[in-house]
Design an enzyme around this catalytic site. Structure first.
Site, PDB file in Angstrom:
ATOM      1  N   CYS A 127      44.718  68.546  48.264  1.00  0.00           N
ATOM      2  CA  CYS A 127      43.252  68.414  47.954  1.00  0.00           C
ATOM      3  C   CYS A 127      42.595  68.574  48.980  1.00  0.00           C
ATOM      4  CB  CYS A 127      43.067  67.232  47.019  1.00  0.00           C
ATOM      5  SG  CYS A 127      44.029  66.903  45.195  1.00  0.00           S
ATOM      6  N   ASN A 148      50.670  59.717  47.802  1.00  0.00           N
ATOM      7  CA  ASN A 148      51.014  60.912  47.793  1.00  0.00           C
ATOM      8  C   ASN A 148      51.157  61.453  49.285  1.00  0.00           C
ATOM      9  OD1 ASN A 148      48.111  60.365  48.223  1.00  0.00           O
ATOM     10  ND2 ASN A 148      47.750  62.521  48.417  1.00  0.00           N
ATOM     11  N   THR A 202      37.820  70.683  22.870  1.00  0.00           N
ATOM     12  CA  THR A 202      39.165  71.303  22.087  1.00  0.00           C
ATOM     13  C   THR A 202      40.288  71.050  22.934  1.00  0.00           C
ATOM     14  OG1 THR A 202      37.709  73.528  21.116  1.00  0.00           O
ATOM     15  CG2 THR A 202      40.196  73.598  21.263  1.00  0.00           C
ATOM     16  N   ALA A 216      45.465  64.065  36.306  1.00  0.00           N
ATOM     17  CA  ALA A 216      45.190  62.642  36.926  1.00  0.00           C
ATOM     18  C   ALA A 216      43.692  62.656  37.621  1.00  0.00           C
ATOM     19  CB  ALA A 216      46.348  62.383  37.998  1.00  0.00           C
ATOM     20  N   THR A 217      43.343  63.615  38.171  1.00  0.00           N
ATOM     21  CA  THR A 217      41.888  63.332  38.904  1.00  0.00           C
ATOM     22  C   THR A 217      40.964  63.080  37.956  1.00  0.00           C
ATOM     23  OG1 THR A 217      42.364  65.050  40.797  1.00  0.00           O
ATOM     24  CG2 THR A 217      40.119  64.638  40.119  1.00  0.00           C
ATOM     25  N   SER A 229      49.846  62.985  35.695  1.00  0.00           N
ATOM     26  CA  SER A 229      49.485  64.343  35.905  1.00  0.00           C
ATOM     27  C   SER A 229      50.806  65.172  35.454  1.00  0.00           C
ATOM     28  CB  SER A 229      49.195  64.433  37.619  1.00  0.00           C
ATOM     29  OG  SER A 229      49.068  65.885  37.740  1.00  0.00           O
ATOM     30  N   GLY A 230      50.317  66.163  34.592  1.00  0.00           N
ATOM     31  CA  GLY A 230      51.619  66.853  34.154  1.00  0.00           C
ATOM     32  C   GLY A 230      52.125  67.995  35.396  1.00  0.00           C
ATOM     33  N   HIS A 231      51.514  68.446  36.249  1.00  0.00           N
ATOM     34  CA  HIS A 231      52.015  69.333  37.201  1.00  0.00           C
ATOM     35  C   HIS A 231      52.655  68.620  38.469  1.00  0.00           C
ATOM     36  CE1 HIS A 231      49.325  69.377  40.768  1.00  0.00           C
ATOM     37  NE2 HIS A 231      48.506  68.669  39.985  1.00  0.00           N
ATOM     38  N   GLN A 256      52.025  60.236  41.235  1.00  0.00           N
ATOM     39  CA  GLN A 256      53.397  60.543  41.901  1.00  0.00           C
ATOM     40  C   GLN A 256      54.428  59.776  41.494  1.00  0.00           C
ATOM     41  OE1 GLN A 256      53.474  63.057  44.154  1.00  0.00           O
ATOM     42  NE2 GLN A 256      51.673  63.324  44.445  1.00  0.00           N
TER      43      GLN A 256
END
Length: 395
Positions: free
Chosen positions: A344, A169, A259, A88-89, A217-219, A197
């Site tokens: 962060c 967040n 890639t 996301a960043t 964001s994946g995590h 979030q």
């Protein structure tokens, strides 16, 4: 052969009990089903999605295309509107800085955002301000959200973008995204939403077709770190006028070259599908945890930071009178892993800009703690948390 001393032989190799993990707003544990998918595409189907001359590459490309379908389905976008990023960043930076050239060319250099955004939005906006853009940051109301009326009042003819996060967040306060989208009707300004979030948790708000750019964001949804997406919705058949921040390779329609990390993309796709399919049961599970925590903390005199009627069910930000957050984290460290704000910025703690913007007193800001959990949270030591905090407040 060297023989270990007898004393060493008696040391237990069994893993020590770990504190309960209540910092899901920082990152989430990877779902085992997602981990299996990542491992498959990392160790067996390891082809490059850009290799068109053999089966390895074709299988990789097919999985990437399926992931686009999975990620876009959560927010009712189309697969070709998904640009994969590192998280996301990067998506926030691409959405904001990627519009700079268009803004300079058209003379639209007014940017509207809020004082409570993540640094991944605030710092790119600062960079644009240094280039002559007029950045306007709107304050939240006391409960921690920015009203749609405030956004509407700030709109100008030269407004290029409005950027508002979906869920804060730090506090978990849900911002009125649908109302803001309605307020933008009839205006050309691009609407960017930082959905880190909220994606996979709040379904309906992020499906609003007036959202032009959406960061994922994946995590944050039990996917792997290092992967995310920027949803770039068409409006009147036109894509948002983004200019790439990097060059070389032409991947992702030339907007984000490099890639493709197929294994991570596969993991994000699986995590997105699971989040959508299991949404209701996940929300029910996290709501039950929140109810138990609030019931244990209110008798301690806890002040809830953020309107409790507007917060997401998986986050709780609170302050106990007379309890400093750093002292509380130390006192609880063997019981539970928590934080006092954004991961962060936690390496060099500064008072929360989010809580300060909401006008909270300094003492309450200094005592703020954030608990956040997920559908996989199986144990929360509610009583132990309350006992430790009670002991601190009685000192």
């Amino acid at each position: 052969m060297t023989v270990a001393p007898a004393s060493d032989k008696t040391v237990s190799r069994a893993p020590r009990p770990r504190p309960a993990y209540l910092d899901h707003a920082a990152t989430t544990p990877v779902d085992p089903r997602v981990a299996d998918e990542v491992l498959t595409y990392m160790s067996y189907e390891f082809g490059n999605a850009g290799s068109r001359t053999h089966n390895y590459g074709q299988i990789a490309k097919k999985r990437v295309n399926r992931a686009r379908e999975e990620v876009s389905a959560v927010v009712a976008a189309t697969p070709d509107e998904v640009i994969f990023t590192s998280g996301a960043t990067e998506s926030d930076n691409l959405a904001i800085l990627g519009l700079a050239q268009h803004g300079e060319a058209t003379g639209k250099k007014h940017m509207i955002s809020t004082m409570i955004e993540h640094k991944a939005v605030l710092e790119p906006l600062e960079a644009l301000a240094s280039r002559g853009f007029d950045v306007e940051l709107l304050p939240p109301v006391e409960g921690g959200w920015v009203t749609a009326n405030a956004v509407a009042a700030a709109l100008r003819q030269d407004t290029l973008m409005v950027s508002v996060m979906a869920v804060n967040n730090e506090t978990g306060v849900i911002q009125p995204i649908e109302e803001i989208a309605s307020a933008l009707a009839g205006h050309d300004a691009l609407f960017h939403v930082d959905g880190a979030q909220a994606y996979g948790k709040l379904i309906k708000p992020l499906r609003d077709q007036r959202i032009d750019l959406l960061s994922v964001s994946g995590h944050k949804i039990s996917g792997p770190k290092g992967i995310g997406a920027l949803i770039t919705r068409r409006r009147d058949y036109k894509r948002p006028p983004l200019t790439p921040l990097m060059y070389g390779g032409g991947q992702e329609r030339g907007i984000r070259p490099g890639t493709l990390p197929v294994a991570l993309i596969a993991g994000l796709g699986t995590a997105a599908t699971l989040a959508l399919e299991e949404n209701q049961q996940r929300m029910d599970a996290v709501a039950a945890i929140k109810e138990a925590l609030v019931a244990a903390l209110l008798p301690l005199g806890a002040d809830l930071n953020g309107d409790p009627n507007r917060t997401i069910a998986s986050t709780l930000n609170f302050s106990i009178p007379g309890v400093d957050s750093e002292a509380a984290i130390v006192a609880l460290k063997d019981v539970v892993a928590i934080s006092n704000g954004s991961a962060c910025t936690s390496q060099s703690y500064n008072p929360s800009h989010v809580l300060a913007a909401a006008g909270l007193p300094e003492e309450r800001i200094a005592g703020a703690l954030r608990l956040s959990w997920g559908y996989s949270t199986s144990y929360v030591p509610v009583e132990a948390i309350a006992q430790r905090l009670r002991a601190l407040s009685n000192h």
